[in-house]
Design an enzyme around this catalytic site. Structure first.
Site, short mmCIF file in Angstrom:
data_model
loop_
_atom_site.label_atom_id
_atom_site.label_comp_id
_atom_site.label_asym_id
_atom_site.label_seq_id
_atom_site.Cartn_x
_atom_site.Cartn_y
_atom_site.Cartn_z
N CYS A 163 -21.72 -2.58 16.49
CA CYS A 163 -21.63 -3.78 17.31
C CYS A 163 -23.01 -4.22 17.81
O CYS A 163 -23.77 -3.40 18.34
CB CYS A 163 -20.71 -3.51 18.49
SG CYS A 163 -20.55 -4.89 19.63
N HIS A 183 0.66 -4.08 13.20
CA HIS A 183 -0.36 -3.24 12.57
C HIS A 183 -1.72 -3.92 12.55
O HIS A 183 -2.61 -3.52 11.81
CB HIS A 183 0.06 -2.85 11.15
CG HIS A 183 1.31 -2.00 11.11
ND1 HIS A 183 1.99 -1.72 9.96
CD2 HIS A 183 2.00 -1.38 12.10
CE1 HIS A 183 3.05 -0.96 10.24
NE2 HIS A 183 3.08 -0.75 11.53
N SER A 241 11.04 -5.54 4.50
CA SER A 241 10.64 -4.24 5.06
C SER A 241 11.72 -3.23 4.72
O SER A 241 12.91 -3.52 4.79
CB SER A 241 10.48 -4.32 6.57
OG SER A 241 10.27 -3.01 7.11
N CYS A 278 -22.89 -3.84 21.88
CA CYS A 278 -22.81 -2.57 22.62
C CYS A 278 -23.06 -1.34 21.75
O CYS A 278 -23.05 -0.22 22.25
CB CYS A 278 -21.45 -2.45 23.32
SG CYS A 278 -20.10 -1.99 22.22
N PHE A 298 0.82 -1.22 0.00
CA PHE A 298 0.00 0.00 0.00
C PHE A 298 0.85 1.27 0.00
O PHE A 298 0.44 2.30 -0.49
CB PHE A 298 -0.90 0.02 1.23
CG PHE A 298 -1.77 -1.20 1.34
CD1 PHE A 298 -2.83 -1.36 0.45
CD2 PHE A 298 -1.52 -2.16 2.29
CE1 PHE A 298 -3.63 -2.50 0.54
CE2 PHE A 298 -2.32 -3.29 2.37
CZ PHE A 298 -3.37 -3.46 1.50
N ARG A 299 2.04 1.18 0.59
CA ARG A 299 2.85 2.39 0.75
C ARG A 299 3.82 2.62 -0.40
O ARG A 299 4.46 3.64 -0.45
CB ARG A 299 3.68 2.29 2.05
CG ARG A 299 2.85 2.40 3.30
CD ARG A 299 3.76 2.48 4.51
NE ARG A 299 3.04 2.86 5.71
CZ ARG A 299 2.40 2.01 6.51
NH1 ARG A 299 2.40 0.73 6.24
NH2 ARG A 299 1.77 2.43 7.58
N CYS A 344 -15.95 -3.00 22.77
CA CYS A 344 -15.97 -4.22 23.60
C CYS A 344 -15.16 -5.35 22.99
O CYS A 344 -15.03 -6.41 23.60
CB CYS A 344 -17.41 -4.67 23.87
SG CYS A 344 -18.22 -5.42 22.45
N ILE A 346 12.58 -12.88 -1.28
CA ILE A 346 12.64 -13.61 -0.01
C ILE A 346 12.46 -15.11 -0.21
O ILE A 346 13.19 -15.92 0.37
CB ILE A 346 11.56 -13.06 0.95
CG1 ILE A 346 11.86 -11.59 1.25
CG2 ILE A 346 11.49 -13.86 2.24
CD1 ILE A 346 10.64 -10.78 1.61
N CYS A 382 -15.25 -4.94 17.41
CA CYS A 382 -15.85 -3.72 17.95
C CYS A 382 -14.74 -2.92 18.64
O CYS A 382 -13.96 -3.47 19.41
CB CYS A 382 -16.95 -4.08 18.94
SG CYS A 382 -17.50 -2.67 19.92
#
Ligand code: ZN
Length: 251
Positions: free
Chosen positions: A156, A123, A197, A159, A37-38, A134, A240, A131
């Site tokens: 939720c 992340h 990374s 709650c 994404f970056r 809760c 990798i 939720c």
């Protein structure tokens, strides 16, 4: 340097280690077809990320967050663990790697067979939701079916709190428990292997620095230069799957 030589170097470093930690970023999952994404051209350079405070403040921001997540669903669903993930899982199985610290949110380490208790997600995880108040867990399929009926952002059942993927958004605090575990594992390691990374996002990038200060060997496997190349004991500018799969003997 020829790849056979680099694989031999990596084999030796792994053999010498008693307790290793693997730290993974987007580069290991791009080999499974999950976009970074970056990266330049990545989603977040074309579409501004939605800040956590906006998610909390605005129904439209919540809706847009969910639209984007469901738009990504086909990509996530198609992606499975690749050779790099399998090599990491094999090192865990052998007892060589005590923990996998990851910046990824795709759950592919768990899918490759690494136990939930060995994966530390800095992340969070995008493959399920919870939720915010809760912490009741929700599965995406059910949320999607409801969302597609009227495009209202899910609340939720227990709650009434906002439901969000279990990821850490921009502007959201880093997860305290995961950060603490990552630090403990990093301090206990005599080998720290970075895979995929660029080590520019802090505080995550602080872990290899901490490992190194603490006397561990630092291996960096990344196609592009990283922020910590200068302190690496072994720097491998390779895919990798190719290099780690070769070193571990996993296809
Ligand atoms: Zn709740």
């Amino acid at each position: 340097m020829p790849i056979d030589q680099e694989i031999a170097d990596l084999v030796r470093v792994i053999q010498q280690a008693r307790r290793a930690v693997v730290f993974t970023g987007a580069g290991i999952s791009t080999e499974s077809g999950i976009p970074d994404f970056r990266s330049p051209g990545g989603i977040w350079t074309r579409m501004a990320p939605i800040d956590f405070s906006d998610f909390l403040a605005s129904e439209e921001a919540r809706r847009e967050t969910w639209r984007r997540r469901f738009a990504m669903e086909e990509t996530f669903r198609k992606a499975g663990p690749n050779r790099g993930h399998r090599a990491v899982a094999e090192l865990v199985r052998r007892g060589k790697v005590a923990a996998v610290i990851t910046q990824n949110i795709d759950g592919l380490h768990q899918a490759s067979g690494v136990g939930e208790d060995r994966v530390i997600e800095l992340h969070g995880n995008s493959t399920y939701a919870h939720c915010l108040d809760c912490k009741t867990r929700y599965e995406l399929d059910a949320l999607r079916a409801a969302f597609e009926r009227d495009e209202s952002a899910p609340l939720c059942d227990e709650c009434g709190g906002f439901v969000k993927t279990a990821t850490i958004s921009f502007g959201q605090a880093m997860p305290v428990a995961a950060m603490r575990r990552a630090e403990i594992e990093t301090r206990a390691a005599d080998l720290f292997i970075v895979a995929g990374s660029s080590l520019v996002v802090y505080p995550a990038a602080g872990f290899p620095e901490l490992a190194k200060r603490n006397g561990a060997s630092l291996v960096i496997i990344n196609r592009e230069p990283t922020g910590l190349d200068s302190i690496a004991d072994l720097l491998l500018n390779r895919a990798i799957g190719e290099i780690l799969g070769g070193a571990v003997g996993v296809d």
